[in-house]
Design a protein around this motif. Structure first.
Motif, mmCIF file in Angstrom:
data_model
loop_
_atom_site.group_PDB
_atom_site.id
_atom_site.type_symbol
_atom_site.label_atom_id
_atom_site.label_comp_id
_atom_site.label_asym_id
_atom_site.label_seq_id
_atom_site.Cartn_x
_atom_site.Cartn_y
_atom_site.Cartn_z
ATOM 1 N N PHE A 289 55.080 8.737 80.528
ATOM 2 C CA PHE A 289 54.598 10.118 80.331
ATOM 3 C C PHE A 289 53.375 10.380 81.201
ATOM 4 O O PHE A 289 53.293 11.394 81.900
ATOM 5 C CB PHE A 289 54.262 10.331 78.858
ATOM 6 C CG PHE A 289 53.559 11.633 78.563
ATOM 7 C CD1 PHE A 289 54.279 12.799 78.393
ATOM 8 C CD2 PHE A 289 52.173 11.682 78.472
ATOM 9 C CE1 PHE A 289 53.637 14.004 78.131
ATOM 10 C CE2 PHE A 289 51.521 12.875 78.213
ATOM 11 C CZ PHE A 289 52.259 14.035 78.032
ATOM 12 N N ARG A 290 52.406 9.465 81.188
ATOM 13 C CA ARG A 290 51.193 9.659 81.978
ATOM 14 C C ARG A 290 51.466 9.617 83.477
ATOM 15 O O ARG A 290 50.896 10.378 84.246
ATOM 16 C CB ARG A 290 50.155 8.605 81.602
ATOM 17 C CG ARG A 290 49.537 8.809 80.223
ATOM 18 C CD ARG A 290 48.446 7.807 79.955
ATOM 19 N NE ARG A 290 48.983 6.442 79.974
ATOM 20 C CZ ARG A 290 48.240 5.352 79.829
ATOM 21 N NH1 ARG A 290 46.942 5.463 79.679
ATOM 22 N NH2 ARG A 290 48.786 4.158 79.843
ATOM 23 N N ASP A 291 52.351 8.701 83.891
ATOM 24 C CA ASP A 291 52.640 8.579 85.323
ATOM 25 C C ASP A 291 53.384 9.793 85.864
ATOM 26 O O ASP A 291 53.148 10.229 86.990
ATOM 27 C CB ASP A 291 53.474 7.315 85.590
ATOM 28 C CG ASP A 291 52.684 6.050 85.331
ATOM 29 O OD1 ASP A 291 51.442 6.126 85.286
ATOM 30 O OD2 ASP A 291 53.301 4.981 85.153
ATOM 31 N N MET A 292 54.284 10.337 85.072
ATOM 32 C CA MET A 292 55.176 11.391 85.554
ATOM 33 C C MET A 292 54.580 12.781 85.375
ATOM 34 O O MET A 292 55.024 13.744 85.996
ATOM 35 C CB MET A 292 56.511 11.290 84.811
ATOM 36 C CG MET A 292 57.602 12.180 85.350
ATOM 37 S SD MET A 292 59.148 11.920 84.456
ATOM 38 C CE MET A 292 60.079 13.329 85.050
ATOM 39 N N ARG A 293 53.563 12.906 84.567
ATOM 40 C CA ARG A 293 53.056 14.229 84.199
ATOM 41 C C ARG A 293 52.579 15.033 85.403
ATOM 42 O O ARG A 293 52.808 16.240 85.479
ATOM 43 C CB ARG A 293 51.915 14.060 83.195
ATOM 44 C CG ARG A 293 51.482 15.362 82.563
ATOM 45 C CD ARG A 293 50.416 15.125 81.529
ATOM 46 N NE ARG A 293 50.057 16.347 80.856
ATOM 47 C CZ ARG A 293 49.063 16.459 79.989
ATOM 48 N NH1 ARG A 293 48.367 15.390 79.680
ATOM 49 N NH2 ARG A 293 48.786 17.601 79.416
ATOM 50 N N GLY A 294 51.924 14.382 86.358
ATOM 51 C CA GLY A 294 51.403 15.105 87.506
ATOM 52 C C GLY A 294 52.346 15.175 88.689
ATOM 53 O O GLY A 294 51.962 15.689 89.746
ATOM 54 N N LEU A 363 58.246 15.728 76.796
ATOM 55 C CA LEU A 363 58.102 15.893 75.342
ATOM 56 C C LEU A 363 58.874 14.792 74.613
ATOM 57 O O LEU A 363 58.402 14.254 73.599
ATOM 58 C CB LEU A 363 58.616 17.267 74.922
ATOM 59 C CG LEU A 363 58.399 17.634 73.452
ATOM 60 C CD1 LEU A 363 56.930 17.931 73.202
ATOM 61 C CD2 LEU A 363 59.251 18.834 73.047
ATOM 62 N N HIS A 364 60.038 14.451 75.124
ATOM 63 C CA HIS A 364 60.854 13.387 74.530
ATOM 64 C C HIS A 364 60.145 12.040 74.641
ATOM 65 O O HIS A 364 60.100 11.257 73.670
ATOM 66 C CB HIS A 364 62.212 13.357 75.250
ATOM 67 C CG HIS A 364 63.156 12.336 74.733
ATOM 68 N ND1 HIS A 364 63.330 11.112 75.355
ATOM 69 C CD2 HIS A 364 63.985 12.332 73.660
ATOM 70 C CE1 HIS A 364 64.242 10.415 74.690
ATOM 71 N NE2 HIS A 364 64.645 11.131 73.661
ATOM 72 N N LEU A 365 59.558 11.752 75.802
ATOM 73 C CA LEU A 365 58.792 10.509 75.966
ATOM 74 C C LEU A 365 57.618 10.470 75.002
ATOM 75 O O LEU A 365 57.327 9.431 74.396
ATOM 76 C CB LEU A 365 58.291 10.403 77.407
ATOM 77 C CG LEU A 365 59.327 10.125 78.501
ATOM 78 C CD1 LEU A 365 58.670 10.215 79.875
ATOM 79 C CD2 LEU A 365 59.958 8.746 78.312
ATOM 80 N N LEU A 366 56.929 11.599 74.877
ATOM 81 C CA LEU A 366 55.772 11.648 73.993
ATOM 82 C C LEU A 366 56.196 11.480 72.536
ATOM 83 O O LEU A 366 55.495 10.829 71.743
ATOM 84 C CB LEU A 366 55.051 12.979 74.193
ATOM 85 C CG LEU A 366 53.636 13.105 73.629
ATOM 86 C CD1 LEU A 366 52.747 11.996 74.136
ATOM 87 C CD2 LEU A 366 53.054 14.461 74.006
ATOM 88 N N ALA A 367 57.346 12.043 72.161
ATOM 89 C CA ALA A 367 57.834 11.901 70.790
ATOM 90 C C ALA A 367 58.097 10.436 70.456
ATOM 91 O O ALA A 367 57.731 9.963 69.369
ATOM 92 C CB ALA A 367 59.110 12.722 70.604
ATOM 93 N N PHE A 368 58.713 9.708 71.385
ATOM 94 C CA PHE A 368 59.022 8.303 71.121
ATOM 95 C C PHE A 368 57.837 7.386 71.386
ATOM 96 O O PHE A 368 57.924 6.182 71.132
ATOM 97 C CB PHE A 368 60.238 7.876 71.947
ATOM 98 C CG PHE A 368 61.536 8.295 71.333
ATOM 99 C CD1 PHE A 368 62.214 7.455 70.457
ATOM 100 C CD2 PHE A 368 62.069 9.544 71.592
ATOM 101 C CE1 PHE A 368 63.400 7.852 69.865
ATOM 102 C CE2 PHE A 368 63.268 9.953 71.013
ATOM 103 C CZ PHE A 368 63.935 9.099 70.139
#
Length: 440
Positions: A289-294, A363-368
């Motif tokens: 999530f952190r790597d892909m966000r930007g 959002l899916h990554l953050l949920a899991f």
């Protein structure tokens, strides 16, 4: 007068010639230590500067060639480092490698100019010295815009938290608790999930608007399209006209994109990582999530089209856009063929879709990544409207759910992301009211 001038000129020439060729007169006791060969000293004096100039020119050329070979070797090394940074994917190393390659190319261009002009100077021209700083300034301005966007997003989340907390003492305690946790970087939180859900909803609204613009451009019957969307979802809402097409389209997009959200891979793979090693899976999800966000989704899929996110985007596009719809809106099936072949089109519509797909994927990554995972719920048509669990997309606040527009989530801190629904009068539907949890 002309004869006098001519004779005077001739006289001067003869005197100067005799002075140059006649040996000098020595004073008494003065010793002549000159070379016996007249004119030899002058010839040597003339030859020595020429030889020195040739030697200097040859040395400068050798030094220039040595610099060229060094620059070519450095360019090769920088290019190899740039290629290695792509596998595994490392954005920081890619940026550094790209800068190194550009710097060596500039250096070679400068050496070429030196050779063309024949200037032995080893100093860069002022323009060449300024260019790297201008590029760095442009990069910093781009990073500043990204940071400003993140700050604005955090500011909106804080305002949303304060708005919820002002209604009750329990809400205020939750705000203080979230404020205390916020500085801990590297840990997923319910507030972060709520904030990202708003990004998903904005992306859904944007794609739905573009979809409707294309439909109007193709001169479709908007009301008929809305009825077809709701009929496909098994929803019966009487007298729903074209003015309500946008919430209906948002409902359709959400239904397609969130289908399979409860599974760790959207049912695209048979992975059981979340069950076999839950802690490791949560850490991996949050790191991704952190790597892909930007990252820009188009650029990412241009490099790794077959990555898990690429497969997710392809599957959702094929589910969202029916072949007959694509052919009617775009005039051909080129985008569909590219997606089926494992590529990702560079079109405006597909770019808009990728922004939404990325938001849902994050959002899916953050949920899991959360422990426990949020529980998704959706209101069925005919359910009684509940302000505690739902937000109405129309001014009506009493009645029954005509159709669900967006799902809601129940979070671990006992807070809710309310579902968005289209409310109709109570006599418009007779189905039973209930809320169905999809993730446990």
């Amino acid at each position: 007068m002309a004869a006098r001038a001519s004779s005077l000129s001739g006289l001067l020439n003869r005197v100067s010639f005799s002075c140059l060729n006649a040996p000098p007169t020595l004073a008494p006791g003065e010793v002549d230590d000159s070379e016996p060969d007249e004119g030899g000293e002058n010839e040597v004096a003339e030859e020595e500067p020429e030889e020195e100039e040739a030697t200097a020119a040859g040395g400068a050329a050798e030094a220039l060639m040595e610099e060229v070979f060094q620059a070519v070797a450095a360019l090769k090394k920088a290019y190899v480092a740039l290629q290695e940074a792509h596998s595994p994917w490392d954005p920081a190393k890619i940026a550094a490698g790209d800068a190194a390659v550009v710097a060596e190319l500039r250096r070679l261009a400068w050496l070429r100019e030196r050779f063309r002009r024949g200037t032995p100077s080893t100093e860069y021209p002022l323009r060449e010295c300024i260019v790297p700083y201008a590029v760095a300034m442009a990069d910093l301005k781009r990073d500043l815009k990204v940071k400003e966007a993140e700050i604005e997003s955090f500011r909106e989340r804080v305002l949303a938290i304060e708005g919820r907390g002002a209604s009750s003492r329990k809400g205020r305690r939750r705000v203080r608790r979230s404020a205390a946790v916020a500085p801990l970087v590297g840990k997923p939180t319910a507030d972060l999930f709520r904030g990202h859900m708003e990004e998903v909803r904005r992306a859904v609204r944007s794609l739905a608007s573009r979809f409707l613009t294309l439909i109007r451009g193709a001169r479709w019957d908007i009301a008929g399209a809305v009825r077809a969307i709701l009929d496909a979802a098994g929803t019966r809402v009487p007298d729903l006209g074209a003015e309500h097409a946008k919430p209906a389209m948002e409902a359709y997009v959400n239904r397609k994109l969130f289908q399979g959200f409860e599974n760790e891979s959207f049912y695209l793979e048979g992975s059981l990582s979340s069950l076999l090693d839950p802690d490791k899976h949560r850490r991996a999800c949050y790191a991704q999530f952190r790597d892909m966000r930007g990252m820009d989704p188009g650029e990412l899929l241009g490099v790794l089209p077959g990555c898990p996110f690429g497969r997710f985007a392809a599957a959702k596009y094929l589910a969202l856009v029916h072949p007959s719809t694509e052919e009617s809106l775009f005039g051909d099936l080129d985008q569909r063929r590219l997606v089926q072949d494992g590529a990702h089109p560079r079109t405006a519509f597909y770019g808009e879709f990728l922004r939404l797909a990325k938001a849902v994927w994050l959002l899916h990554l953050l949920a899991f990544a959360l422990d426990p995972a949020p529980s998704l719920f959706d209101a069925l048509p005919g359910s009684e409207f509940s302000p505690a669990h739902m937000d109405s997309v129309v001014p009506r606040r009493r009645g029954l759910v005509g159709f669900a527009v967006a799902p809601g989530f129940k979070l671990a801190d006992r807070s809710l992301v309310r579902a968005r629904v289209y409310v109709v009068p109570a006599d418009s539907s007779s189905e039973s009211a209930r809320v169905v949890p999809l993730i446990s």
